[in-house]
Design a protein around this motif. Structure first.
Motif, short mmCIF file in Angstrom:
data_model
loop_
_atom_site.label_atom_id
_atom_site.label_comp_id
_atom_site.label_asym_id
_atom_site.label_seq_id
_atom_site.Cartn_x
_atom_site.Cartn_y
_atom_site.Cartn_z
N VAL A 58 6.46 75.19 50.89
CA VAL A 58 7.19 73.99 50.31
C VAL A 58 7.84 74.42 49.07
N ILE A 59 9.00 73.76 49.00
CA ILE A 59 9.64 74.09 47.81
C ILE A 59 9.94 72.37 47.09
N SER A 60 9.86 72.69 45.74
CA SER A 60 10.33 71.65 44.99
C SER A 60 10.79 72.13 43.79
N GLU A 61 11.91 71.25 43.18
CA GLU A 61 12.51 71.68 41.68
C GLU A 61 11.85 71.10 40.46
N VAL A 62 10.84 70.06 40.76
CA VAL A 62 10.11 69.39 39.52
C VAL A 62 9.14 70.22 38.93
N PRO A 63 8.25 70.79 39.74
CA PRO A 63 7.30 71.71 38.75
C PRO A 63 7.47 73.10 38.49
N ALA A 64 6.92 73.61 37.99
CA ALA A 64 7.05 75.34 37.61
C ALA A 64 6.77 75.98 39.13
N ARG A 65 5.57 75.53 39.80
CA ARG A 65 5.27 75.96 41.25
C ARG A 65 4.59 74.78 42.12
N HIS A 104 -3.12 69.68 51.07
CA HIS A 104 -2.28 68.99 50.11
C HIS A 104 -1.29 69.55 49.76
N VAL A 105 -0.10 69.02 49.10
CA VAL A 105 0.89 69.73 48.18
C VAL A 105 0.43 69.95 46.89
N MET A 106 0.25 70.84 46.16
CA MET A 106 -0.08 70.99 44.96
C MET A 106 1.03 71.42 44.12
N PHE A 107 1.31 70.61 42.76
CA PHE A 107 2.36 70.64 41.99
C PHE A 107 1.70 71.29 40.90
N MET A 108 2.07 72.30 40.16
CA MET A 108 1.50 73.09 38.92
C MET A 108 2.72 73.25 37.69
N GLY A 109 2.28 73.06 36.50
CA GLY A 109 3.16 73.16 35.54
C GLY A 109 4.22 71.87 35.41
N LEU A 110 3.81 70.75 35.74
CA LEU A 110 4.63 69.53 35.56
C LEU A 110 5.15 69.41 34.03
N ILE A 120 9.84 62.07 44.04
CA ILE A 120 9.77 63.50 44.03
C ILE A 120 10.54 64.20 45.52
N THR A 121 11.44 65.01 45.34
CA THR A 121 11.86 65.60 46.42
C THR A 121 11.42 66.90 46.92
N ILE A 122 10.78 67.12 48.09
CA ILE A 122 10.29 68.56 48.37
C ILE A 122 10.96 68.84 49.80
N ASP A 131 14.01 73.61 57.93
CA ASP A 131 13.64 72.84 56.63
C ASP A 131 13.44 71.33 56.92
N VAL A 132 12.60 70.67 56.43
CA VAL A 132 12.49 69.28 56.35
C VAL A 132 12.34 68.81 55.13
N VAL A 133 13.21 67.92 54.57
CA VAL A 133 13.31 67.33 53.24
C VAL A 133 12.60 66.08 53.31
N VAL A 134 11.63 65.80 52.18
CA VAL A 134 11.06 64.42 52.14
C VAL A 134 11.22 63.96 50.68
N GLU A 135 11.34 62.84 50.70
CA GLU A 135 11.41 61.96 49.34
C GLU A 135 9.86 61.33 49.33
N ILE A 136 9.34 61.60 48.24
CA ILE A 136 7.88 61.29 48.00
C ILE A 136 7.79 60.15 46.76
N PRO A 137 7.40 59.08 46.99
CA PRO A 137 7.19 57.99 45.95
C PRO A 137 5.88 58.62 45.17
N VAL A 138 6.08 58.27 43.79
CA VAL A 138 4.66 58.40 42.90
C VAL A 138 4.13 57.20 43.27
N ASP A 139 2.88 57.43 43.18
CA ASP A 139 2.06 55.92 42.94
C ASP A 139 0.65 56.38 42.58
N GLN A 140 0.44 56.19 41.23
CA GLN A 140 -0.81 56.78 40.49
C GLN A 140 -2.10 55.92 40.80
N THR A 141 -1.80 54.72 41.59
CA THR A 141 -3.08 54.04 41.94
C THR A 141 -3.54 54.33 43.40
#
Length: 163
Positions: A58-65, A104-110, A120-122, A131-141
């Protein structure tokens, strides 16, 4: 041989030479951050195709890893989060349930964590589907994903369904 006959022959050969692709669908994705430096994404990934596949990375440009993770029980009975370096199998007609305390998908170094409503786009990389691109909404609750794929929409009962 006519041009049309040749064209049909070439197209037929290409059709049979190309491997069948898995038919990947992502259901009910959401992400949340557990602290300013780390977060995770959860969802149900379905392979509705006739070909076994493998989620390789999985790839994302948001976190470091960004990594694929799961929890594995050690010899002392303690669940430990583990990077799945070899990815995850996704059989034809099967699914991967990415849930808290499991895969799960783990984001580290946010740095700053996620904000509610952020997207979040992954990119999932599959062996067969590509490749399958997914737009993931953030929902902290949110605390769980809903898998409605097994529901019988012709009945009004909730028996036997994981909510």
């Amino acid at each position: 041989m006519s041009f049309i006959t040749s064209l049909i022959g070439v197209l037929s050969a290409l059709t049979f030479a190309c491997p069948a692709l898995a038919d990947i669908e992502i259901h009910d994705p959401y992400a949340r951050s557990s602290n300013p430096m780390a977060g995770a994404a959860f969802m149900i990934i379905h392979n509705d195709g006739d070909v076994d596949d493998r989620l390789v990375s999985v790839i994302s440009e948001v976190p470091a890893r960004t990594e694929l993770h799961t929890h594995i029980e050690d010899a002392d009975g303690v669940l430990r989060m583990t990077h799945l370096e070899d990815g995850m199998d996704l059989p034809a007609g099967g699914k991967i349930a990415m849930k808290r305390g499991a895969k799960h998908v783990m984001f580290m170094g946010l740095g700053d964590g996620f904000e509610d409503g952020e997207v979040i786009t992954i990119t999932f990389q599959f062996e067969q589907a590509g490749d399958v691109v997914v737009e993931i909404p953030v929902d902290q609750t949110r605390t769980e994903v809903m898998d409605h794929s097994d529901m019988d929409h012709g009945t009004s009962t909730d028996e036997g369904h994981d909510h």
